[in-house]
Design an enzyme around this catalytic site. Structure first.
Site, short mmCIF file in Angstrom:
data_model
loop_
_atom_site.label_atom_id
_atom_site.label_comp_id
_atom_site.label_asym_id
_atom_site.label_seq_id
_atom_site.Cartn_x
_atom_site.Cartn_y
_atom_site.Cartn_z
N VAL A 1 0.81 -1.23 0.00
CA VAL A 1 0.00 0.00 0.00
C VAL A 1 0.84 1.27 0.00
O VAL A 1 0.36 2.33 -0.38
CB VAL A 1 -0.99 0.02 1.19
CG1 VAL A 1 -2.00 -1.10 1.09
CG2 VAL A 1 -0.26 0.01 2.54
N ASN B 1 -7.04 -1.23 6.60
CA ASN B 1 -6.65 -1.83 7.86
C ASN B 1 -5.13 -1.96 8.01
O ASN B 1 -4.64 -2.15 9.12
CB ASN B 1 -7.30 -3.21 7.98
CG ASN B 1 -6.80 -4.00 9.17
OD1 ASN B 1 -7.03 -3.63 10.32
ND2 ASN B 1 -6.07 -5.09 8.91
N SER C 1 -7.17 4.03 15.79
CA SER C 1 -6.72 3.46 17.07
C SER C 1 -7.06 4.41 18.21
O SER C 1 -7.17 5.63 18.01
CB SER C 1 -5.20 3.24 17.03
OG SER C 1 -4.70 2.95 18.32
N TYR D 1 2.90 6.72 15.62
CA TYR D 1 1.67 5.93 15.48
C TYR D 1 0.44 6.80 15.75
O TYR D 1 -0.55 6.75 15.02
CB TYR D 1 1.73 4.75 16.46
CG TYR D 1 0.65 3.72 16.27
CD1 TYR D 1 0.70 2.81 15.22
CD2 TYR D 1 -0.41 3.63 17.17
CE1 TYR D 1 -0.28 1.84 15.06
CE2 TYR D 1 -1.40 2.67 17.01
CZ TYR D 1 -1.33 1.77 15.96
OH TYR D 1 -2.31 0.82 15.80
N ALA D 2 0.51 7.62 16.80
CA ALA D 2 -0.60 8.51 17.15
C ALA D 2 -0.89 9.49 16.02
O ALA D 2 -2.05 9.72 15.66
CB ALA D 2 -0.29 9.28 18.44
N ALA D 3 0.17 10.05 15.44
CA ALA D 3 0.00 11.01 14.34
C ALA D 3 -0.67 10.34 13.14
O ALA D 3 -1.56 10.91 12.51
CB ALA D 3 1.35 11.59 13.94
N SER D 4 -0.23 9.12 12.83
CA SER D 4 -0.79 8.42 11.66
C SER D 4 -2.26 8.08 11.87
O SER D 4 -3.08 8.23 10.96
CB SER D 4 0.02 7.15 11.37
OG SER D 4 -0.17 6.16 12.38
N LYS D 5 -2.60 7.64 13.07
CA LYS D 5 -3.99 7.22 13.32
C LYS D 5 -4.92 8.41 13.52
O LYS D 5 -6.10 8.35 13.16
CB LYS D 5 -4.03 6.29 14.54
CG LYS D 5 -3.33 4.94 14.31
CD LYS D 5 -3.96 4.17 13.17
CE LYS D 5 -3.42 2.76 13.06
NZ LYS D 5 -4.07 1.98 11.99
N ILE E 1 -6.42 -4.70 21.51
CA ILE E 1 -7.01 -5.90 20.93
C ILE E 1 -5.95 -7.01 20.90
O ILE E 1 -4.77 -6.74 20.63
CB ILE E 1 -7.53 -5.63 19.50
CG1 ILE E 1 -8.43 -4.37 19.49
CG2 ILE E 1 -8.28 -6.84 18.95
CD1 ILE E 1 -9.67 -4.44 20.36
#
Length: 241
Positions: free
Chosen positions: A56, A82, A134, A147-151, A182
């Site tokens: 992707v 996803n 997330s 990760y926070a920035a991307s989500k 999860i």
């Protein structure tokens, strides 16, 4: 929540949540195409799911994959963005590569796929796009700034796409889900002590199952959610109450 006659594309299809989504879609009658950068032999024999190797993060490769799917199946009714990775580190220790890889997969990867699928759905006057965000994208987390920035960016794109692809009778719905903790491979690196502390903060007193997220995805993909768009659903067991 019948998906008979629908063609669904799921990225990150062989991960815990992705696999659960593919299986539930298949059980609900959809023709499922699972996209992943690596396909294992055991995945290839998954009954009723067509797997495709595609990255992707590669714009041109993604364009070709989407065109191939439309040519082979005639349409795409459902897209689930996803695919996601994490490369955790405190900001002072995080490398440029760690930051860039997470943004490229989690954020730009979703944009790459939707760049071609969204207009196709709009031309067909209907479709549902579901982005897997997330809890970290909503509330942040120490050591996960990339990760926070991307989500968080994924939630922002969700709202923009919901407006954009509904225009001129496009009738494309776009929503996101922000799962909490999860039971997937992404948690395997976390020490048991840390997971135990996390669990204490969850009102329901347990970690979530991939199938529980898949059920929400199925709802958003189906006609049962026909008047829901531009929404982010928090599914974290009450961790943030």
């Amino acid at each position: 929540m019948d998906l008979q006659g629908k063609v669904a594309v799921v990225t990150g299809a062989t991960g815990g949540i992705g696999q659960a989504i593919c299986r539930l879609f298949k059980e609900s009658g959809a023709r499922v195409i699972g996209i992943h950068k690596h396909i294992k032999k055991e995945d290839e024999v998954e009954n009723g799911i067509d797997y495709m190797i595609s990255t992707v993060t590669d714009y041109e490769e993604t364009r070709q994959a989407v065109e191939e799917i439309i040519e082979k199946y005639g349409k795409i009714d459902i897209l689930v963005n996803n695919a996601g990775i994490n490369r955790d580190a405190m900001t002072k220790n995080m490398t440029e590569e760690q930051f860039d890889k997470v943004i490229a997969t989690n954020l730009k990867g979703a944009w790459n796929v939707t760049r071609f699928v969204g207009p196709h759905m709009q031309q067909n006057h209907g479709g549902s796009i579901i982005n897997i965000s997330s809890i970290v994208g909503v509330y942040g987390n120490v050591g996960q700034s990339n990760y926070a920035a991307s989500k968080a960016g994924l939630i922002g794109m969700t709202k923009s796409w919901a407006k954009e692809f509904a225009r001129n009778g496009g009738n494309v719905r776009v929503n996101s889900i922000a799962p909490g903790f999860i039971k997937t491979k992404m948690l395997e690196g976390m020490p048991e002590k840390v997971l135990a502390e996390v669990q204490k903060k969850i009102s329901l007193g347990r970690l979530g199952e991939p199938t529980e997220i898949a059920q929400i995805v199925l709802f958003l993909a189906s006609g049962r959610s026909s008047y829901i768009t531009g929404t982010n659903i928090n599914a974290n067991g009450g961790m943030t109450l």
